[in-house]
Design a protein around this motif. Sequence first.
Motif, PDB file in Angstrom:
ATOM      1  N   LYS A 171     -10.093   8.861   4.666  1.00  0.00           N
ATOM      2  CA  LYS A 171      -8.755   8.502   4.979  1.00  0.00           C
ATOM      3  C   LYS A 171      -8.242   7.966   3.777  1.00  0.00           C
ATOM      4  O   LYS A 171      -6.860   7.695   3.891  1.00  0.00           O
ATOM      5  CB  LYS A 171      -9.363   7.237   5.781  1.00  0.00           C
ATOM      6  CG  LYS A 171      -9.706   7.809   7.366  1.00  0.00           C
ATOM      7  CD  LYS A 171      -8.850   8.476   8.143  1.00  0.00           C
ATOM      8  CE  LYS A 171      -9.600   8.312   9.656  1.00  0.00           C
ATOM      9  NZ  LYS A 171      -8.727   9.179  10.313  1.00  0.00           N
ATOM     10  N   THR A 172      -9.126   7.924   2.566  1.00  0.00           N
ATOM     11  CA  THR A 172      -8.247   7.268   1.337  1.00  0.00           C
ATOM     12  C   THR A 172      -8.437   8.532   0.130  1.00  0.00           C
ATOM     13  O   THR A 172      -8.307   8.120  -0.773  1.00  0.00           O
ATOM     14  CB  THR A 172      -9.059   6.081   0.947  1.00  0.00           C
ATOM     15  OG1 THR A 172     -10.217   6.327   0.556  1.00  0.00           O
ATOM     16  CG2 THR A 172      -8.688   4.924   1.980  1.00  0.00           C
TER      17      THR A 172
ATOM     18  N   LYS B 127      -3.112  11.237  -1.420  1.00  0.00           N
ATOM     19  CA  LYS B 127      -1.946  10.454  -0.914  1.00  0.00           C
ATOM     20  C   LYS B 127      -1.667  10.701   0.764  1.00  0.00           C
ATOM     21  O   LYS B 127      -1.192   9.708   1.170  1.00  0.00           O
ATOM     22  CB  LYS B 127      -0.912  10.787  -1.741  1.00  0.00           C
ATOM     23  CG  LYS B 127       0.479  10.326  -1.604  1.00  0.00           C
ATOM     24  CD  LYS B 127       1.660  10.649  -2.535  1.00  0.00           C
ATOM     25  CE  LYS B 127       1.253  10.339  -3.855  1.00  0.00           C
ATOM     26  NZ  LYS B 127       2.498  10.599  -4.701  1.00  0.00           N
TER      27      LYS B 127
ATOM     28  N   ILE C  90      -6.104  -0.245  -0.807  1.00  0.00           N
ATOM     29  CA  ILE C  90      -6.942  -0.016   0.417  1.00  0.00           C
ATOM     30  C   ILE C  90      -7.756  -1.380   0.927  1.00  0.00           C
ATOM     31  O   ILE C  90      -7.888  -1.572   2.057  1.00  0.00           O
ATOM     32  CB  ILE C  90      -8.220   0.963  -0.157  1.00  0.00           C
ATOM     33  CG1 ILE C  90      -7.729   2.250  -0.651  1.00  0.00           C
ATOM     34  CG2 ILE C  90      -9.385   1.218   1.001  1.00  0.00           C
ATOM     35  CD1 ILE C  90      -8.537   3.395  -1.397  1.00  0.00           C
TER      36      ILE C  90
ATOM     37  N   PHE D 225      -4.021   8.793   2.881  1.00  0.00           N
ATOM     38  CA  PHE D 225      -3.780   7.246   2.990  1.00  0.00           C
ATOM     39  C   PHE D 225      -2.702   6.712   3.682  1.00  0.00           C
ATOM     40  O   PHE D 225      -2.363   5.956   4.234  1.00  0.00           O
ATOM     41  CB  PHE D 225      -4.019   6.836   1.630  1.00  0.00           C
ATOM     42  CG  PHE D 225      -3.995   5.502   1.378  1.00  0.00           C
ATOM     43  CD1 PHE D 225      -4.841   4.619   2.310  1.00  0.00           C
ATOM     44  CD2 PHE D 225      -3.324   4.722   0.195  1.00  0.00           C
ATOM     45  CE1 PHE D 225      -4.925   3.124   2.127  1.00  0.00           C
ATOM     46  CE2 PHE D 225      -3.429   3.252   0.124  1.00  0.00           C
ATOM     47  CZ  PHE D 225      -4.052   2.496   1.092  1.00  0.00           C
TER      48      PHE D 225
ATOM     49  N   PRO E 288      -3.850   6.739  -3.688  1.00  0.00           N
ATOM     50  CA  PRO E 288      -4.702   5.582  -3.020  1.00  0.00           C
ATOM     51  C   PRO E 288      -5.321   4.956  -3.996  1.00  0.00           C
ATOM     52  O   PRO E 288      -6.036   5.312  -5.165  1.00  0.00           O
ATOM     53  CB  PRO E 288      -5.810   6.217  -2.151  1.00  0.00           C
ATOM     54  CG  PRO E 288      -5.193   7.426  -1.974  1.00  0.00           C
ATOM     55  CD  PRO E 288      -4.399   7.824  -3.301  1.00  0.00           C
TER      56      PRO E 288
ATOM     57  N   ASN F 278       1.077   3.605  -3.192  1.00  0.00           N
ATOM     58  CA  ASN F 278       0.483   5.296  -2.910  1.00  0.00           C
ATOM     59  C   ASN F 278       1.530   6.264  -3.201  1.00  0.00           C
ATOM     60  O   ASN F 278       1.019   7.319  -3.674  1.00  0.00           O
ATOM     61  CB  ASN F 278       0.048   5.217  -1.295  1.00  0.00           C
ATOM     62  CG  ASN F 278      -0.559   6.475  -0.848  1.00  0.00           C
ATOM     63  OD1 ASN F 278      -1.588   6.970  -1.375  1.00  0.00           O
ATOM     64  ND2 ASN F 278       0.016   7.224   0.078  1.00  0.00           N
TER      65      ASN F 278
ATOM     66  N   ALA G 115       0.880  -1.059   0.003  1.00  0.00           N
ATOM     67  CA  ALA G 115      -0.086   0.036   0.066  1.00  0.00           C
ATOM     68  C   ALA G 115       0.673   1.196   0.059  1.00  0.00           C
ATOM     69  O   ALA G 115       0.562   2.382  -0.824  1.00  0.00           O
ATOM     70  CB  ALA G 115      -0.981   0.009   1.285  1.00  0.00           C
ATOM     71  N   GLU G 116       2.049   1.226   0.770  1.00  0.00           N
ATOM     72  CA  GLU G 116       2.760   2.568   1.148  1.00  0.00           C
ATOM     73  C   GLU G 116       3.584   2.552  -0.440  1.00  0.00           C
ATOM     74  O   GLU G 116       3.508   3.652  -0.981  1.00  0.00           O
ATOM     75  CB  GLU G 116       3.913   1.976   1.956  1.00  0.00           C
ATOM     76  CG  GLU G 116       4.818   3.346   2.026  1.00  0.00           C
ATOM     77  CD  GLU G 116       6.124   3.214   3.026  1.00  0.00           C
ATOM     78  OE1 GLU G 116       7.091   3.704   2.913  1.00  0.00           O
ATOM     79  OE2 GLU G 116       5.760   2.073   3.691  1.00  0.00           O
TER      80      GLU G 116
END
Length: 618
Positions: free
Chosen positions: A523-524, A527, A504, A530, A499, A494, A490-491
């Motif tokens: 929250k998403t 960038k 997610i 997220f 995102p 992103n 995810a990191e």
Amino acid sequence: MKKVKLNSIKLSIAILAVCMMMQTACRKNLLYQEPTTDLAANVFWKTEADATAGLMGAYAAARPCFDRDYYFDGQGEYVRDRSTTNSTLSGDLRLGDAYNGGNYNPTGYGASFDKMYKYLYGTVNRANYVIENVRKMQSSGVVASPAVLETIVGEARLLRGLAYFKLISMWGDVPYLSKVVYDNSEVSRLPRSPIGLIKDSIMADYTYAFAKLPVKSTQLGRASKPAALALRGKLQLYWASWKKNGWPELEGFVQSSTEATAAYTAAAADFNAVINNYGITLYMNGDPGQIDALGKADILPNYFTLFTPKANGDPEMLMVFTHGGTGTNQGEELMRDFAGRTQEGSQCWVTPRYEIANRYQSLVTGDFVTPMIPMNPTTNVNARTTLNSAVNPNSYANRDYRMKSTIMWDYEMSIGMSSLVSTGFTPYIYKTFGINVTINGVNYISYNTDGTNSGYVFRKFVRNYAGQGRSDGDFAWPVIRLADVYLMYAEATNEVSGPLADAITLVNKVRHRGNLPALAAVKTATKQTFFDAIEQERIIELVGEGQRSFDLRRWRAIERVWGPPGSAGVWRIDTQGANVTLYYQNTSDREYQQNYIFRIPPSERDKNPLLTQNIPWR
């Protein structure tokens, strides 16, 4: 025939003599074999069994450089490590000498890891010894399965890469050894290699391992394809972070957004392959399991069980270092370090800080709740019942299941143990030390420890069943696990694309094991938001596993957490409102710089005039 003489090479980058004391490398079904490091090739390295025994010696050398990495969390903001001078045994690698004397406070630690440096090079040389001798076996026509020998070389190269990754993560440029060292003269003028070249060599080791290792190892503790791929992805993620954020304390390191993007992209590809190509799932398929009421511990969530020996061998643990347990002289000491005297006389060297509690989110909203209010129950008669009081057990209701799985607050229960026998449930109550207490008409002896100054102790890693001593654990320590891979994927994605839906989903899978709802849209949305959600999950999911301090450094986030140089500092407090320790008060720019890169050991520089020192340590 040339032999490796362990005691004849005094430089730390030799194979360490202490490794020879380790007659096994951890696990009775795997590593009850003599490492045989100093046997000449004319009497050894003749069969597959010989090669396997030599490899077990390499695992034996590597394990003690990684299986107490939880100490490093003390360099972050959520875990306290009291002292590794007392919690480890100087001179005994198996009992933590690689970590002995290290400073695990949030600042001022960079000059205290000379032992780790030398033991990591011991691992490198041990791996090189296996690689060289197996290659000789292959060229001399030894009757053996070519695939088996290639797998052994692949594992040795993976261990070498793992050691070098830790070396560059801490010291940046370091000397690179691709062959066995037999004499001091071979390394007495060996300079540091640029970090980029070493990174490429680690990549080559991981890539070779990936090609040669099986999809699933037949023995617990031996590496596999997914492990090699996950570690390669992690190397590229760190490289991307350094290239994006810079590393000004490392001389000659050049920041590059182009290189960062390429590395993030490559890391994401490796993580994606681990996630999607091998059918691996989170422990219990990520199901949170059941949870007991506040103040009870008969039923604990699956996240708790994941960090006990009951979960050994679960596929989520992509790579582990195994431990033998009772009677093997190869047990882990997690209980000794994380539990109090109530559990087999343990010493509670590692504890949660007060600040971790407010990171656990609400089961209802999926977001943070109003911060708790520290209160002293000895001076405030209403402290135990005041809404949102840190000493009111009800303040901890309806939180992420990982909270109860990880920490204990006042009136939480755990199983006491003495002489390998259960002594029944014991309530934890801060600043009470083994006293009689009555709860709901039942008499208990309270949890006994003076090792915490926050108001909390760990439940994570502390067995909830009797039968093993505090230093006789058989938990397989995770080097890397699937939940970490989800978050790193995810990191990485992103950073490149913002995102993404699949990223997610993966973060939400990690959250689900805490029985949290999915991330809210806010929250998403960007960038940054997220990334904040990913960081939140890394804090909660990986606490006590030695990741946080490395994250802070690669993100260059020390100032974000503790304030800029010269600022007033940040207090760590306890549940009763007492100021405990003030960190980073009027701290100089130089000390911040020293916290981003470690000091090359002076003893090594005394032996080798070509070893330069890192900039903040000159």
